[in-house]
Design an enzyme around this catalytic site. Structure first.
Site, PDB file in Angstrom:
ATOM      1  CG  ASP A 460       0.010  -7.695  -8.706  1.00  0.00           C
ATOM      2  OD1 ASP A 460      -0.078  -7.378  -7.530  1.00  0.00           O
ATOM      3  OD2 ASP A 460       0.890  -7.964  -9.558  1.00  0.00           O
ATOM      4  CE  LYS A 461       1.485  -0.751  -7.019  1.00  0.00           C
ATOM      5  NZ  LYS A 461       2.778  -0.275  -7.658  1.00  0.00           N
ATOM      6  CE  LYS A 878      -1.686  -9.856  -4.296  1.00  0.00           C
ATOM      7  NZ  LYS A 878      -0.931  -9.642  -5.393  1.00  0.00           N
ATOM      8  CG  ASN A 901       2.783 -11.733  -5.457  1.00  0.00           C
ATOM      9  OD1 ASN A 901       2.728 -11.950  -6.718  1.00  0.00           O
ATOM     10  ND2 ASN A 901       2.958 -10.462  -5.030  1.00  0.00           N
TER      11      ASN A 901
END
Length: 1259
Positions: A460-461, A878, A901
């Site tokens: 994830d970022k 994802k 998420n």
């Protein structure tokens, strides 16, 4: 040709999705479990907040009846007992379709623990195999070994595993109880009463207080804020810390403030079924003969936190497992390592070999009985069995004798090693994050060695690579760059000195700035452009100010905007407060209020925002900020500083800063009056309001005068670039999967050095074209030659250029054919004939094959790129990307994230890692490993993962070797005992061999061995590649271990056998009896296997040395005890080797025999090791040889520098205001302003964006 074209058109009709609708890079696509007509914005029904008559309500909900099948009645629990709301769970047993609010992540309860756990354990092939053995050993006719030799180790294994499972499950129970026993106020019997979360039901009306988590998905009814606004923090859902606002319906805000009104509320909600779409909700509230349309802005989701709102009231719509956060969490999967799977196959192989050997030896016994046994009167055992029957009994006897080929202690040892390695991870102080007091945590003990085999990392970022903290770093004003470390005269400083902001009473104390020259320029007031620049930052935004405890706090729609307003605040231009049509600033200490005539809000298409302000002298000015690409198109032709600012933008972009252009223009009163009329009309439009407003905005945002540019740093976590660089050198590919915007994600790619200036970037449209071409070629090839493979192995890209793929969620759905077709309008056509059915089935099969081929092609293309960034993707996408790589590349994957998420992705990957930071614990609770910062990932993989893999491989190779060397002696002995299944050793030696005599040294190697130190493991990441390629443990290594063990067993048996033939002892007695032979062979074996593990040990400690020599000493000590006369007197039937060891081992002849056996076993191994290290040294051998030199060298990490190039406008990040519109409508409507600040009663009806008195009447 006609046939071909018809075939092509057929194919196209199957595969083309919506050719007229190009995927939108800015939009997060909804999950693929919905159709496009569900997303149709033209939703029949009432506008939010508007009521209709009952007849109209019925009409409006008719078309949506099928989709809106979820009904929730307020304050009426009996409503859900209706048969229509029940579903069958088993036979005639029914259960409500509405989930309760208790969360269950545990597997067992006190009643089910024992049966379920035993059932799970006996599903493991080896455990079941030993259970069967135990049953066989209890049958006297075939038992060749005592039953306790299997029962004791089996109970030990089952007990250890059961205790471990119990401890894990108790931890899950505790976590569940902690969540389920949280409390909130629920209306019961007309009053609010404290209630545990687990007792909340759908339809309950609840009250939530400030800084508390939301227990379920609820409809906001009212709050303590004006107009029932409610601010929520969604960090648990998406990792974003900036606040979002929700707003109740006007009717519920007005009528549902009091406890009595809430208790009497009996509204009915009809809405969509529970789903995983975090940003979408469709439903209708029916109350008092009126209907009100509901959307996502009125729903508070479980997992969010109430902020800046003293209390709010809501009605539970979805509870427990039906909530959106739980729907996104995905299924909990049983994870096992590659080595586990391989080990199982090897155990099956051994069992097959065991059965074949036993069958062969049983046939040998049958033949021997016929030829020798029946003719030898002295062998008669009083049983008149036929030779075939004796052979049949011996088959089972040999299965028991040779059972140690599949050692039960193997599984105990593996569990102990994994358990120990998990604690080493937990205890690693170099993975401890002191700021959050967070230690690394191995939350599972079964996956450690898989950490040494990772090929793909999916990260994830927001909150994982970045801190989600934006800081103002530099700016360019009137062509002059500011922000470098300079003194008051503008000279660069070698040692940065922080600016002292004590002169500014509003400075927040956290802002760091090093350019003293800019401060002097601001204070001097000589540069009017500098004044305009910071004035623009202080006035052109949708930030809201709040004062608590005398401290000025800002709430921004995005962290970027907050950073800019905070920078202006610290530099003397302070935003203090706003009302619906004014804004108050402090400009270098002077307090001024300005009239805001209009706010032209940001959206993802406009990529800019503006405000129109009437200044003190009465002149009207528009201030605008936005992405350089859109601002430069709208500049006045005569902008002298255009080129200088563009050069500064390139420099900022090269430093991976997020850039933004600032500009303004003066507007005459006449021009504004004409434009304002159009603006008011567009604001009141009932359809296509956004498009109408954007068109009006375009008319005024032109001929702008450029002021300069800002540069914001999206702060990476410490050590991210170094970590990514190291992992890349270890041949690990890193993919970033984020819900953030494309420009932001790309900019972070450059910041963390996933992307460099030399990287050729491939976008969604390029990818789609490449895949389309490949698919056509595959079809042509398949058509021209039916036998040719559909799969083309040639690469997509030619040459060795560094490439990266950046693709958005919309393109991903388009390319992977995940976008659903539109539903037809009730035009049902059922297949009439068998032929039509067959045609439809064939069409479906073809479409499925095409989809699979397209997905495989996409994975092949993506895997050719050094880095992949997927942006604007949903949690489900994802997980889908991870699954595709696992499916088509058979690669070992790791997913790392920090928010809810990311949970689906974390559960889908082979290894899931959670970052335990400020974003809550959802990701951590679902992960296999957790720690505080992304940089610890390099240590987890390159040190702990690699060591764990090497240790486990070495342990397994040696374990199989020592058991083959031990067990195969029985087979060679069979040729001399008539294949009678007699054991070559004493029973007690067989029982204790794997438990005491040879277990500790190999266990310590599995726990402590290192080929190189942790520092060298990090310094030479290429060492990691061994694990990715499965080079240390595979079928080849397994058969080599088997061969090595077989050769050792031959030497162990035949050298003593040859030495004993026609020999004489010192006392004149022949030592060639069975018992002396058994002791000699056993003693030789113990020396050989313990010295062999000594040769295999790379990292010697006192403990290792003690274990090797201690095991040999233990063997002799126990053997002498078991062969003593005293124990034989106590248990005559259990100990029959009385005096054997003392008598045999005092013969020098036997010691010479043992020395010869040991030498012949070990000298070839020593020679082979010496030659391989000298002539064909491995990478780790070379590093070990030079380790002292490496340790003396200074280790300084240098980040790679890219060549500076100008004009890279594609590099600039289009500054992320927010993912959706800001707070402009909210501000302009007056619904956000606290009543104590402005008398709002008179202006509540004002049209959005209007501020002047002459336009108020129009609303």
């Amino acid at each position: 040709m006609k046939g071909v074209s018809r075939m092509t058109s057929e194919r196209d009709s199957e595969t083309t999705l919506d050719e007229d609708s190009q995927p939108n890079d800015e939009v997060v696509p909804y999950s693929d479990d919905e159709t496009e007509d569900e997303l149709d914005p033209r939703q029949p029904g009432a506008e939010p907040g508007q009521s209709q008559s009952q007849g109209q309500a019925e009409e409006s909900r008719e078309p949506g009846k099928k989709d809106c099948s979820w009904q929730v009645k307020a304050n009426d629990r009996r409503f859900y007992d209706q048969p229509a709301f029940k579903r069958t769970i088993f036979l005639c047993f029914k259960k409500s379709k509405y989930a309760d609010n208790a969360i269950k992540t545990y597997k067992y309860n006190p009643i089910t623990f024992l049966p379920l756990n035993l059932f799970e354990q006996f599903k493991r092939a080896a455990n079941f195999y030993f259970l069967v053995l135990l049953i066989l050993q209890s049958i006297p006719q075939i038992s060749t070994l005592a039953w306790y030799t299997t029962l004791v180790p089996l109970l030990f294994v089952l007990g250890i595993t059961a205790v471990k499972d119990l401890v894990d499950d108790i931890a899950r129970h505790r976590m569940d109880n902690e969540v389920n026993n949280r409390t909130c106020d629920v209306i019961k019997d007309g009053r609010f009463k404290p209630t545990k979360w687990k007792d909340i039901k759908v339809g309950d009306v609840i009250r939530l207080k400030k800084n508390t988590f939301i227990p379920a998905d609820i409809l906001l009814l009212s709050s303590s804020e004006p107009n029932s606004l409610c601010y929520v923090e969604t960090a648990e859902l998406d990792g974003e810390t900036n606040l979002k606002f929700k707003m109740a319906l006007e009717v519920t805000h007005r009528q549902l403030q009091e406890e009595s009104a809430l208790a009497n509320f009996d509204g009915l909600i009809e809405c969509e079924e529970p789903n995983n779409r975090l940003d979408k909700f469709t439903g209708t509230l029916f109350w008092r003969n009126s209907s009100y349309s509901l959307d996502a802005d009125k729903i508070l989701l479980r997992g969010c936190k109430i902020r800046n709102t003293d209390f709010c009231h809501g009605m539970v719509v979805f509870a427990g497992a039906d909530t959106k956060i739980m729907k996104n969490s995905g299924k909990t999967r049983f994870k096992r390592t590659k080595i586990d799977s391989l080990m199982n196959y090897m155990v099956y192989t051994i069992i097959v070999v065991l059965i074949l050997l036993s069958a062969g030896l049983a046939i040998g016994h049958t033949y021997w009985e016929q030829q020798v046994g029946n003719c030898s009167w002295y062998l008669y055992d009083a049983e008149d069995f036929s030779p075939p029957y004796r052979g049949f009994l011996n088959f089972w006897g040999y299965l028991i004798v040779l059972n140690t080929m599949v050692p039960i202690s193997l599984y105990v040892s593996v569990e102990v090693i994994r358990f120990g390695q998990s604690y080493f991870i937990n205890w690693d102080l170099q993975m401890y994050y002191p700021e959050k007091d967070t230690a690394a945590k191995a939350r599972t003990t079964t996956l450690n060695e898989q950490l040494g085999q990772i090929q793909y990392i999916f990260s994830d970022k927001t909150g994982t690579l970045t801190q989600n903290i934006m800081t103002f770093k530099k700016c360019c004003i009137n062509g002059q760059r500011y922000g470098d470390s300079r003194d008051r005269e503008g000279q660069l400083q070698s040692h940065p000195e922080q600016v002292d902001f004590s002169w500014n009473v509003y400075a927040d104390g956290k802002f760091l700035f090093y350019d003293h020259y800019l401060i002097e320029q601001i204070k001097s007031g000589k540069e009017p452009e500098i004044h305009k620049f910071f004035f623009l930052l202080a006035i052109c935004h949708t930030v809201m100010a709040d004062t608590s405890d005398g401290q000025l706090n800002y709430q921004a729609a995005s962290p970027d905007e907050g950073a800019l307003v905070t920078a202006a605040r610290n530099l003397g231009y302070v935003f203090l407060s706003r009302t619906q049509n004014t804004i108050t600033l402090s400009e270098m200490g002077a307090r001024r209020t300005y009239e805001v005539l209009a706010i032209l809000d940001f959206n993802s298409d406009r990529k800019r925002m503006s405000v129109i302000v009437r200044e003190a002298g009465g002149n009207i000015r528009l201030y605008c900020k936005g992405a350089d690409t859109v601002i430069y198109e709208r500049l006045h032709p005569s902008n002298p500083k255009r080129e200088a600012t563009e050069a500064a933008l390139d420099i900022f972009a090269n430093e991976t800063l997020r850039t933004l252009c600032l500009c303004y223009r003066d507007i005459s009163q006449d021009e504004f009056d004409v434009w304002n009329k159009k603006f008011v009309e567009a604001s009141l439009a009932t359809s296509n309001r956004d498009e109408a407003l954007d068109k009006v905005y375009e008319e005024i945002e032109k001929n702008l005068i450029l002021l300069g540019a800002t540069a914001i740093e999206d702060k990476l976590q410490d050590g991210v670039p170094e970590t990514i660089s190291r992992l890349s050198k270890a041949d690990i590919k890193i993919w970033v999967l984020t819900g953030d915007k494309k420009e932001t994600a790309e900019n972070i790619g450059f910041s963390c050095e996933l992307l460099t200036e030399e990287t050729a970037i491939c976008y969604g449209e390029d990818t789609s074209a490449l895949l389309q071409t490949r698919l056509e070629n595959q079809r042509n090839r398949a058509g021209s030659s039916p036998h040719s493979s559909l799969r083309m192995n040639e690469p997509f890209f030619q040459g060795s250029k560094d490439r990266a793929l950046i693709i958005t969620g919309s393109w991903l759905n388009e390319i992977l054919l995940e976008k659903k077709k539109k539903k037809k309008k009730l035009k049902l056509k059922f297949p009439r004939t068998a032929e039509e059915k067959e045609k439809q089935a064939e069409k479906r099969r073809r479409a499925e094959a095409h989809k699979e081929q397209q997905q495989k092609n996409f994975v092949d293309l993506a895997c050719e790129c050094r880095a992949v960034i997927c942006c604007r993707v949903t949690p489900k996408q994802k997980a889908m990307v991870v699954e595709l790589v696992q499916k088509y590349k058979k690669a070992v994957t790791l997913a790392i994230g920090d928010g809810a998420n990311d949970v689906n992705m974390i559960k889908t990957a082979h290894i899931g890692v959670g970052i335990s930071g400020q974003e809550g614990m959802q990701a951590v609770m679902s992960s296999d490993y957790s720690f505080g910062q992304f940089r610890y990932l390099q240590r987890l993989l390159l040190v702990h993962g690699r060591w764990s893999y090497i240790r486990m491989c070495k342990f397994l190779r040696y374990f199989f070797y020592k058991n083959f060397a031990f067990t195969l002696v029985h087979i060679w002995y069979s040729f001399f005992n008539g294949f009678s299944a007699q054991t070559a050793y004493e029973d007690w030696f067989i029982t204790l061999y794997n438990v005491l005599y040879s277990s500790l040294p190999v266990l310590l190697v599995g726990l402590l061995d290192q080929d190189v130190s942790d520092k060298l493991s990090l310094r030479f990441p290429r060492l990691y590649i061994l694990g990715q390629r499965d080079l240390l443990f595979n079928y080849k290594k397994f058969f080599l271990s088997l061969l090595h063990g077989a050769v050792t067993s031959l030497i162990i048996f035949f050298i003593p056998y040859g030495a004993y033939m026609k020999s004489m002892g010192q006392d004149g007695e022949a030592p060639a009896d069975y018992q002396s032979f058994a002791v000699t062979a056993a003693s030789s074996l113990i020396f050989v296997v313990n010295f062999q593990i000594g040769l295999d040990t790379s990292y010697w400690t006192f403990v290792n040395a003690f274990s090797v020599f201690g095991s040999i000493a233990l063997y002799f000590g126990i053997t002498f005890d078991l062969h003593s006369a005293g124990i034989h007197v106590l248990f005559p039937s259990g100990f029959q080797f009385t005096g054997t060891a003392p008598n045999a081992l005092r013969q020098p002849y036997l010691w010479l025999t043992m020395i010869l056996s040991i030498a012949i076993c070990l000298l070839p191994v020593v020679a082979q090791r010496f030659l391989s290290m000298t002539i064909w040294p491995s990478e780790s051998d070379k590093i070990q040889r030079n380790r002292r030199k490496y340790l003396l060298e200074e280790q300084q990490w240098r980040r790679r520098h890219s060549a500076f190039r100008r004009g890279l406008s594609a590099r600039r990040s289009a500054y992320a205001f927010s993912h959706q519109r800001g707070y402009a409508d909210l501000i302009a409507s007056g619904r956000s302003i606290r009543k104590k600040r402005a008398p709002l009663d008179a202006v509540l009806g004002t049209a959005p964006g209007t501020g002047t008195g002459d336009t108020r009447e129009t609303s």
